[in-house]
Design an enzyme around this catalytic site. Structure first.
Site, PDB file in Angstrom:
ATOM      1  N   LYS A 206       0.831  -1.207   0.000  1.00  0.00           N
ATOM      2  CA  LYS A 206       0.000   0.000   0.000  1.00  0.00           C
ATOM      3  C   LYS A 206       0.867   1.258   0.000  1.00  0.00           C
ATOM      4  O   LYS A 206       0.664   2.166  -0.800  1.00  0.00           O
ATOM      5  CB  LYS A 206      -0.945   0.001   1.208  1.00  0.00           C
ATOM      6  N   GLU A 212       9.942  -5.681   4.242  1.00  0.00           N
ATOM      7  CA  GLU A 212      10.192  -6.973   3.613  1.00  0.00           C
ATOM      8  C   GLU A 212       9.876  -6.939   2.118  1.00  0.00           C
ATOM      9  O   GLU A 212      10.640  -7.460   1.288  1.00  0.00           O
ATOM     10  CB  GLU A 212       9.358  -8.071   4.293  1.00  0.00           C
ATOM     11  N   GLY A 268      -5.381  -4.574   4.810  1.00  0.00           N
ATOM     12  CA  GLY A 268      -4.580  -5.579   4.116  1.00  0.00           C
ATOM     13  C   GLY A 268      -5.205  -6.955   4.098  1.00  0.00           C
ATOM     14  O   GLY A 268      -5.256  -7.620   3.055  1.00  0.00           O
ATOM     15  N   ARG A 269      -5.711  -7.409   5.238  1.00  0.00           N
ATOM     16  CA  ARG A 269      -6.264  -8.772   5.310  1.00  0.00           C
ATOM     17  C   ARG A 269      -7.648  -8.869   4.682  1.00  0.00           C
ATOM     18  O   ARG A 269      -8.218  -9.953   4.621  1.00  0.00           O
ATOM     19  CB  ARG A 269      -6.271  -9.248   6.750  1.00  0.00           C
ATOM     20  N   GLU A 354      -5.089 -11.250  13.732  1.00  0.00           N
ATOM     21  CA  GLU A 354      -4.671  -9.855  13.621  1.00  0.00           C
ATOM     22  C   GLU A 354      -5.862  -8.933  13.855  1.00  0.00           C
ATOM     23  O   GLU A 354      -5.709  -7.844  14.421  1.00  0.00           O
ATOM     24  CB  GLU A 354      -4.049  -9.583  12.254  1.00  0.00           C
ATOM     25  N   HIS A 385      -3.381 -37.881  10.753  1.00  0.00           N
ATOM     26  CA  HIS A 385      -2.195 -38.660  11.116  1.00  0.00           C
ATOM     27  C   HIS A 385      -1.156 -37.774  11.786  1.00  0.00           C
ATOM     28  O   HIS A 385       0.020 -38.139  11.851  1.00  0.00           O
ATOM     29  CB  HIS A 385      -1.617 -39.320   9.865  1.00  0.00           C
ATOM     30  N   LYS A 505       8.262  -3.835  14.073  1.00  0.00           N
ATOM     31  CA  LYS A 505       8.770  -3.205  12.851  1.00  0.00           C
ATOM     32  C   LYS A 505       9.768  -2.105  13.179  1.00  0.00           C
ATOM     33  O   LYS A 505      10.841  -1.992  12.555  1.00  0.00           O
ATOM     34  CB  LYS A 505       7.620  -2.609  12.044  1.00  0.00           C
TER      35      LYS A 505
END
Length: 551
Positions: A206, A212, A268-269, A354, A385, A505
């Site tokens: 954005k 990152e 964002g999510r 979040e 399993h 951050k």
């Protein structure tokens, strides 16, 4: 005591929980032959069976009363109308506007948001058709055969989940890969077998300053320019941006005509259905992406308009409150019996944890009750399993959502029937278990009876679609979005901010500078962190010395 816990419905639920302590799902089913039918809903192509949850009719009535007392419906309407339901950032949360059909209107602050959304969608569709048809050419005149999507968090989890979920609908002419981790291994392995001259890079951030993402974008830029014959101008033919920051995009070398914007009211999510979903649209095509949006919108309408007692996301959100705050469940599992949904639990982790991992209310007061559960899961039958032993015979029950489909995109003999047989069997075993008497009747030695007894009474919800297609995937995504919103509304917290990620951050930027400083930095962290920084600096120096000796 907090205001929420003082409400009449909350206190009634606390008393009701005590009454249910010795009630077993076996008894609830035996006492009500119509329980499965009564607690099943059909919504947007999803068959939702809530009957194996630890609730009675009274439980649901009290939970709906809690929703009324906490103003869930009012907060829901405020969100859909475009009010500033994200007060800490002074923004609306209008992801629902991203999937409103063309021709509808939602005017907020004098702007028709739906018109703006479809303008971006049309630009995305035109771009995708150009790339998919081979008309878009790289700097050397060759068509695009590879796409690298670079992002992190919501700019990665949604697109990669949707791509994996709809891979059976994706173009096999394009190889699409996703890079999110700042660990250089993620980028290196993703591009190892690709030709830069045939690769398009989508940088999704954005602000276009995410640490990152921009580190990986820089690595991709160097990778392109280091290829034979690549010049600075090549960046404009091989990079597109998904960002609100035109200046930073231009400074990177990307043609701003190839910037796809979105809005500050898109979290964002919640952004898969915005330009952040460009890689998904490239994979499946604009028409299928439109079906994804249509499925989301259908669930939006259901959440907004359905009666409370038949409102699936509302009920699922209230069940999450019931298990966490009244039955003490600290985790919840999402178990897709569909290999294409193997990234769905990871996507939901961010959506839920979040959004609702908060310790203060909207009023800034400390929370005195549990908010978000720890959400996790793996696809069936693999999980059976791995961790299902804990589900069946562990000391702490917790709710599970099982997701399956009546038909498969890849029929292989009778394997889909075997897959569904396992899904149905697990929900039955969790709910009803196996008693010591039943074990003894099978002739099991007494010394093994306790080990082979299953207590049951482990709650689950089953969500069955007809087939995993874009529309059903969209409905599932919106279903969980609105369940998370319901929980937040009850808990009186803000699900649309995420201040909890900021401190890490800030510290990471400071420490990164200290790790790479030429002169020994003056460290002022705690003793442990100072020592860790010193160890890395020593390794860097030793590595440089070794490189010098090798030359």
């Amino acid at each position: 005591m907090s205001r929420l816990r003082q409400t009449a419905a909350w206190q009634a639920l606390e008393g009701h929980r005590v009454e249910l302590d010795d009630t077993h799902l076996r008894e609830l089913f035996a006492a009500d032959p119509d329980r499965a039918k009564r607690l099943t809903l059909e919504v947007a192509g999803i068959h939702a069976d809530l009957s194996k949850n630890l609730v009675t009719a009274e439980t649901l009535e009290l939970l709906l009363a809690l929703a009324r007392e906490t103003g869930v419906a009012e907060r829901r309407e405020a969100m859909f109308r475009g009010e500033r339901v994200n007060p800490t950032e002074d923004r609306p949360a209008l992801h629902t506007a991203l999937r409103m059909p063309r021709g509808e209107s939602l005017v907020v602050d004098g702007v028709d948001l739906v018109a703006e959304v479809h303008e971006v969608l049309d630009r995305m569709a035109g771009f995708c058709r150009s790339v998919r048809s081979g008309a878009w050419l790289g700097h050397s005149g060759r068509p695009i055969r590879n796409v690298i999507h670079i992002g992190i968090g919501g700019s990665d989890l949604g697109p990669v989940m949707a791509y994996e979920a709809l891979r059976h609908r994706a173009s096999r002419e394009l190889r699409i890969r996703f890079v999110s981790n700042v660990d250089g291994t993620d980028f290196s392995e993703s591009v190892r077998d690709l030709d830069p001259a045939e690769t398009l890079v989508i940088v999704s951030s954005k602000t276009f300053t995410t640490l990152e993402t921009m580190a990986n974008a820089g690595a991709a830029r160097r990778w392109l320019l280091d290829s034979a014959g690549a010049e600075e101008a090549a960046v404009a033919r091989h990079f597109v941006a998904i960002s609100t920051n035109a200046d930073e995009v231009a400074g990177f070398g990307i043609d701003t005509e190839n910037r796809f914007g979105f809005w500050d009211w898109v979290g964002g999510r919640y952004s898969l259905d915005s330009a952040v979903g460009l890689s998904t649209m490239l994979a499946v095509g604009p028409e299928a992406f439109g079906e994804l949006l249509a499925g989301m919108h259908e669930l939006d309408l259901h959440f907004r308009e359905a009666p409370a007692e038949r409102n699936l996301p509302l009920l699922m959100g209230l069940l999450a409150v019931w298990y966490g705050d009244f039955l003490g469940a600290q985790t919840a599992a999402v178990l897709p019996y569909e290999q294409y949904l193997h990234r769905f639990p990871a996507y939901l982790q961010q959506l839920s944890m979040e959004s609702n991992g908060k310790r203060v209310t909207l009023a800034g007061e400390p929370v005195e009750y549990q908010t978000a559960a720890i959400l996790w899961g793996e696809p069936g039958t693999n999980g059976q399993h791995s961790f299902f032993q804990l589900l069946h015979q562990g000391t702490q029950p917790f709710p599970c959502d099982f997701i399956g489909f009546l038909e498969t995109a890849n029929p292989v003999g009778d394997q889909h029937d075997l897959l569904l047989a396992n899904l149905f069997a697990q929900t039955e075993a969790l709910a009803f278990g196996k008693t010591a008497e039943e074990i003894r009747a099978e002739g099991i030695p007494e010394r093994l009876v306790a080990q082979q007894t299953f207590p049951g009474n482990r709650p689950s919800t089953t969500l069955l679609g007809h087939r995993l297609d874009p529309r059903t995937l969209g409905a599932l995504i919106a279903l969980y979005e609105h369940s998370v919103f319901t929980q937040a509304a009850v808990w009186q917290i803000n699900p649309f901010d995420q201040w909890g990620v900021e401190l890490g951050k800030q510290l990471a930027k400071r420490i990164a500078a200290e790790l790479t400083a030429e002169q020994e930095p003056e460290l002022s962290h705690d003793a442990s962190t100072n020592r860790l920084i010193a160890l890395r600096r020593q390794a860097r120096q030793a590595g440089g010395s070794a490189a010098g000796r090798s030359r």
